[in-house]
Write a protein that holds these residues in place. Structure first.
Motif, PDB file in Angstrom:
ATOM      1  N   TRP A   6      -3.984 -13.826   2.857  1.00 51.35           N
ATOM      2  CA  TRP A   6      -4.134 -12.527   3.527  1.00 51.35           C
ATOM      3  C   TRP A   6      -3.799 -12.558   5.007  1.00 51.35           C
ATOM      4  O   TRP A   6      -3.323 -11.592   5.546  1.00 51.35           O
ATOM      5  N   GLY A   7      -4.043 -13.660   5.677  1.00 49.96           N
ATOM      6  CA  GLY A   7      -3.712 -13.751   7.091  1.00 49.96           C
ATOM      7  C   GLY A   7      -2.269 -14.160   7.323  1.00 49.96           C
ATOM      8  O   GLY A   7      -1.857 -14.374   8.456  1.00 49.96           O
ATOM      9  N   HIS A   8      -1.501 -14.253   6.256  1.00 51.01           N
ATOM     10  CA  HIS A   8      -0.109 -14.703   6.331  1.00 51.01           C
ATOM     11  C   HIS A   8       0.788 -13.708   5.597  1.00 51.01           C
ATOM     12  O   HIS A   8       1.146 -13.924   4.443  1.00 51.01           O
ATOM     13  N   PRO A   9       1.177 -12.629   6.271  1.00 54.53           N
ATOM     14  CA  PRO A   9       1.967 -11.599   5.587  1.00 54.53           C
ATOM     15  C   PRO A   9       3.281 -12.124   5.010  1.00 54.53           C
ATOM     16  O   PRO A   9       3.751 -11.603   4.001  1.00 54.53           O
ATOM     17  N   LEU A  39      -8.281  -5.519   3.550  1.00 50.90           N
ATOM     18  CA  LEU A  39      -8.999  -4.561   4.405  1.00 50.90           C
ATOM     19  C   LEU A  39     -10.228  -5.208   5.032  1.00 50.90           C
ATOM     20  O   LEU A  39     -10.470  -5.055   6.229  1.00 50.90           O
ATOM     21  N   ARG A  40     -10.998  -5.919   4.225  1.00 55.16           N
ATOM     22  CA  ARG A  40     -12.194  -6.570   4.751  1.00 55.16           C
ATOM     23  C   ARG A  40     -11.872  -7.671   5.744  1.00 55.16           C
ATOM     24  O   ARG A  40     -12.631  -7.945   6.656  1.00 55.16           O
ATOM     25  N   GLY A  41     -10.710  -8.308   5.559  1.00 55.24           N
ATOM     26  CA  GLY A  41     -10.319  -9.392   6.450  1.00 55.24           C
ATOM     27  C   GLY A  41      -9.609  -8.929   7.701  1.00 55.24           C
ATOM     28  O   GLY A  41      -9.201  -9.740   8.520  1.00 55.24           O
ATOM     29  N   SER A  42      -9.453  -7.621   7.854  1.00 52.58           N
ATOM     30  CA  SER A  42      -8.771  -7.050   9.029  1.00 52.58           C
ATOM     31  C   SER A  42      -7.372  -7.628   9.210  1.00 52.58           C
ATOM     32  O   SER A  42      -7.031  -8.161  10.266  1.00 52.58           O
ATOM     33  N   HIS A  43      -6.565  -7.491   8.157  1.00 51.54           N
ATOM     34  CA  HIS A  43      -5.179  -7.949   8.195  1.00 51.54           C
ATOM     35  C   HIS A  43      -4.262  -6.736   7.986  1.00 51.54           C
ATOM     36  O   HIS A  43      -3.786  -6.480   6.883  1.00 51.54           O
ATOM     37  N   GLU A  45      -1.160  -5.862   8.672  1.00 54.11           N
ATOM     38  CA  GLU A  45       0.197  -5.996   8.130  1.00 54.11           C
ATOM     39  C   GLU A  45       0.151  -6.242   6.634  1.00 54.11           C
ATOM     40  O   GLU A  45       0.929  -5.667   5.864  1.00 54.11           O
ATOM     41  N   THR A  46      -0.796  -7.054   6.204  1.00 55.06           N
ATOM     42  CA  THR A  46      -0.961  -7.318   4.780  1.00 55.06           C
ATOM     43  C   THR A  46      -1.424  -6.059   4.057  1.00 55.06           C
ATOM     44  O   THR A  46      -0.953  -5.756   2.953  1.00 55.06           O
ATOM     45  N   VAL A  47      -2.318  -5.298   4.672  1.00 54.94           N
ATOM     46  CA  VAL A  47      -2.776  -4.034   4.085  1.00 54.94           C
ATOM     47  C   VAL A  47      -1.581  -3.122   3.830  1.00 54.94           C
ATOM     48  O   VAL A  47      -1.432  -2.569   2.740  1.00 54.94           O
ATOM     49  N   GLU A  48      -0.704  -2.983   4.803  1.00 51.46           N
ATOM     50  CA  GLU A  48       0.463  -2.109   4.643  1.00 51.46           C
ATOM     51  C   GLU A  48       1.396  -2.631   3.555  1.00 51.46           C
ATOM     52  O   GLU A  48       1.898  -1.853   2.743  1.00 51.46           O
ATOM     53  N   LEU A  49       1.634  -3.928   3.512  1.00 46.82           N
ATOM     54  CA  LEU A  49       2.479  -4.508   2.454  1.00 46.82           C
ATOM     55  C   LEU A  49       1.928  -4.178   1.073  1.00 46.82           C
ATOM     56  O   LEU A  49       2.669  -3.795   0.166  1.00 46.82           O
ATOM     57  N   LEU A  50       0.618  -4.335   0.913  1.00 43.90           N
ATOM     58  CA  LEU A  50      -0.010  -4.087  -0.380  1.00 43.90           C
ATOM     59  C   LEU A  50      -0.020  -2.605  -0.729  1.00 43.90           C
ATOM     60  O   LEU A  50       0.156  -2.229  -1.893  1.00 43.90           O
ATOM     61  N   ARG A  51      -0.214  -1.754   0.265  1.00 43.75           N
ATOM     62  CA  ARG A  51      -0.172  -0.308   0.005  1.00 43.75           C
ATOM     63  C   ARG A  51       1.212   0.116  -0.462  1.00 43.75           C
ATOM     64  O   ARG A  51       1.349   0.876  -1.412  1.00 43.75           O
ATOM     65  N   VAL A  52       2.239  -0.370   0.205  1.00 44.91           N
ATOM     66  CA  VAL A  52       3.607  -0.043  -0.197  1.00 44.91           C
ATOM     67  C   VAL A  52       3.887  -0.584  -1.595  1.00 44.91           C
ATOM     68  O   VAL A  52       4.436   0.131  -2.432  1.00 44.91           O
ATOM     69  N   ALA A  53       3.487  -1.817  -1.857  1.00 47.08           N
ATOM     70  CA  ALA A  53       3.711  -2.411  -3.176  1.00 47.08           C
ATOM     71  C   ALA A  53       2.981  -1.623  -4.261  1.00 47.08           C
ATOM     72  O   ALA A  53       3.512  -1.417  -5.345  1.00 47.08           O
ATOM     73  N   GLY A  54       1.783  -1.149  -3.967  1.00 46.33           N
ATOM     74  CA  GLY A  54       1.028  -0.350  -4.927  1.00 46.33           C
ATOM     75  C   GLY A  54       1.696   0.981  -5.214  1.00 46.33           C
ATOM     76  O   GLY A  54       1.747   1.430  -6.350  1.00 46.33           O
ATOM     77  N   ARG A  55       2.239   1.611  -4.179  1.00 44.22           N
ATOM     78  CA  ARG A  55       2.949   2.877  -4.380  1.00 44.22           C
ATOM     79  C   ARG A  55       4.203   2.659  -5.204  1.00 44.22           C
ATOM     80  O   ARG A  55       4.547   3.472  -6.054  1.00 44.22           O
ATOM     81  N   GLU A  56       4.896   1.560  -4.954  1.00 44.16           N
ATOM     82  CA  GLU A  56       6.103   1.275  -5.714  1.00 44.16           C
ATOM     83  C   GLU A  56       5.790   1.002  -7.183  1.00 44.16           C
ATOM     84  O   GLU A  56       6.517   1.418  -8.057  1.00 44.16           O
ATOM     85  N   SER A  57       4.660   0.358  -7.435  1.00 46.84           N
ATOM     86  CA  SER A  57       4.315   0.040  -8.819  1.00 46.84           C
ATOM     87  C   SER A  57       3.884   1.259  -9.607  1.00 46.84           C
ATOM     88  O   SER A  57       4.025   1.296 -10.821  1.00 46.84           O
ATOM     89  N   ASP A  58       3.371   2.299  -8.922  1.00 43.12           N
ATOM     90  CA  ASP A  58       2.966   3.495  -9.658  1.00 43.12           C
ATOM     91  C   ASP A  58       4.037   4.591  -9.594  1.00 43.12           C
ATOM     92  O   ASP A  58       3.799   5.713 -10.023  1.00 43.12           O
ATOM     93  N   GLY A  59       5.204   4.246  -9.035  1.00 43.18           N
ATOM     94  CA  GLY A  59       6.321   5.191  -9.024  1.00 43.18           C
ATOM     95  C   GLY A  59       6.315   6.154  -7.864  1.00 43.18           C
ATOM     96  O   GLY A  59       7.192   6.986  -7.732  1.00 43.18           O
ATOM     97  N   SER A  60       5.342   6.066  -6.971  1.00 37.45           N
ATOM     98  CA  SER A  60       5.269   6.953  -5.817  1.00 37.45           C
ATOM     99  C   SER A  60       5.992   6.318  -4.638  1.00 37.45           C
ATOM    100  O   SER A  60       5.862   5.139  -4.398  1.00 37.45           O
TER     101      SER A  60
END
Length: 63
Positions: A6-9, A39-43, A45-60
């Protein structure tokens, strides 16, 4: 995905590029997702990467 990343985007980006599931939840322990851990680890850049990846996986594609 490994919580140690998580601390290593760059590592998270590589894992996602090779098919890691950004929405996978733990089956033991907290039952949390990679996004929850980031989110809990205050990372942010990683939060944004995961949010984008989640949107891509659900087609949004909207931000």
């Amino acid at each position: 995905m490994c919580g140690r990343a998580w601390g290593h985007p760059d590592v998270v980006r590589e894992l996602l590029a090779h098919g890691a599931d950004a929405d996978l939840h733990e089956d033991r322990g907290s039952g949390d997702s990679p996004l929850g851990w980031a989110l809990r680890g205050s990372h942010p850049e990683t939060v944004e990467l995961l949010r984008v990846a989640g949107r891509e996986s659900d087609g949004s594609s909207s931000r």
